[in-house]
Design an enzyme around this catalytic site. Sequence first.
Site, PDB file in Angstrom:
ATOM      1  N   HIS A  87     -23.691  19.858 -13.465  1.00  0.00           N
ATOM      2  CA  HIS A  87     -24.761  19.543 -12.514  1.00  0.00           C
ATOM      3  C   HIS A  87     -24.408  20.046 -11.118  1.00  0.00           C
ATOM      4  CE1 HIS A  87     -27.836  16.877 -10.591  1.00  0.00           C
ATOM      5  NE2 HIS A  87     -26.924  16.802  -9.633  1.00  0.00           N
ATOM      6  N   GLU A  88     -23.153  19.854 -10.702  1.00  0.00           N
ATOM      7  CA  GLU A  88     -22.742  20.298  -9.367  1.00  0.00           C
ATOM      8  C   GLU A  88     -22.690  21.827  -9.279  1.00  0.00           C
ATOM      9  OE1 GLU A  88     -22.753  18.247  -7.061  1.00  0.00           O
ATOM     10  OE2 GLU A  88     -22.825  16.445  -8.296  1.00  0.00           O
TER      11      GLU A  88
ATOM     12  N   HIS B 259     -26.149  23.072  -8.685  1.00  0.00           N
ATOM     13  CA  HIS B 259     -26.570  22.975  -7.284  1.00  0.00           C
ATOM     14  C   HIS B 259     -26.140  24.217  -6.504  1.00  0.00           C
ATOM     15  CE1 HIS B 259     -28.448  19.120  -6.745  1.00  0.00           C
ATOM     16  NE2 HIS B 259     -27.413  18.423  -7.169  1.00  0.00           N
TER      17      HIS B 259
ATOM     18  N   GLU C  81     -32.397  17.728  -7.552  1.00  0.00           N
ATOM     19  CA  GLU C  81     -31.599  16.958  -8.508  1.00  0.00           C
ATOM     20  C   GLU C  81     -32.108  17.163  -9.936  1.00  0.00           C
ATOM     21  OE1 GLU C  81     -28.834  15.295  -7.986  1.00  0.00           O
ATOM     22  OE2 GLU C  81     -28.885  15.845  -5.879  1.00  0.00           O
TER      23      GLU C  81
END
Length: 267
Positions: free
Chosen positions: A125-126, A129, A187
């Site tokens: 997930h990071e 980003h 997100e």
Amino acid sequence: MRWMHCIAIGALSITLAACTTSPTGRQQFTLYSDEQLNQMGQQAFAQYQQDLPTVGGTPHRYAECVASALVNTLSGEDRQQNWQIRVFESDEPNAFALPGGYMGINTGLLDIAENQDQLAAVIGHEIAHVLARHANERASTQSATQLGLSVLSSASGMQGAGGQQMMGVLGMGAQYGILLPFSRRHESEADVYGLEIMADAGFDPRASVALWQNMQAASDGARPPAWMSTHPSQGQRMSGLEANMDDAVARFQQARQAGRTPNCPRP
């Protein structure tokens, strides 16, 4: 009014000049160069390491093992970024990513992620980003919003007490109408793109839902309404992940057939 017309034309010109596309095909508004944001990310990462104690040894090797397995599946320039991850001593179950590939994860989150697959959901997930340039997009949106409010204040003569009160209302409208929803979109996009990244690396994407179930069980329930939060609700996140799970599981199975079987023992 003529001044509103000029603002609209100016805003449209900036938007057309700064329109890019995210990895999921969404149109983005970005004003800054990657070099500018990467330098900011490097500086912020150094400051963060000064403010919070880092943890080495087994926890760091564990996080680095998972991060390396994820990064190794990336291609071209994405893989060549200066990817770094640090473990920080903090009970708060949190993680972050900065432009340039600088990532951090708290020990509190290592306690909640029960295995390498759940940790891969967080780190994937990071990474998403960073690759989606969300920091650039958010900074650009904030800059454009602040500029627009400033021009509106000057052009409409809102300099008195009543004008300041009105600008405060307009500022709140911008916060809840533009900036926070944009962050929730980031997100959700990072959840979906991160799901693909972890699956391509051979981590089981179904663990992402289990991770959020753990997060939900560990939370105290003191959360603001979704429309006032920079993050979707935990239920919204799990629903979004489930909606994309069939494709992710197929990618995971292909990765395993190709021999991608990460082995990062949890400390």
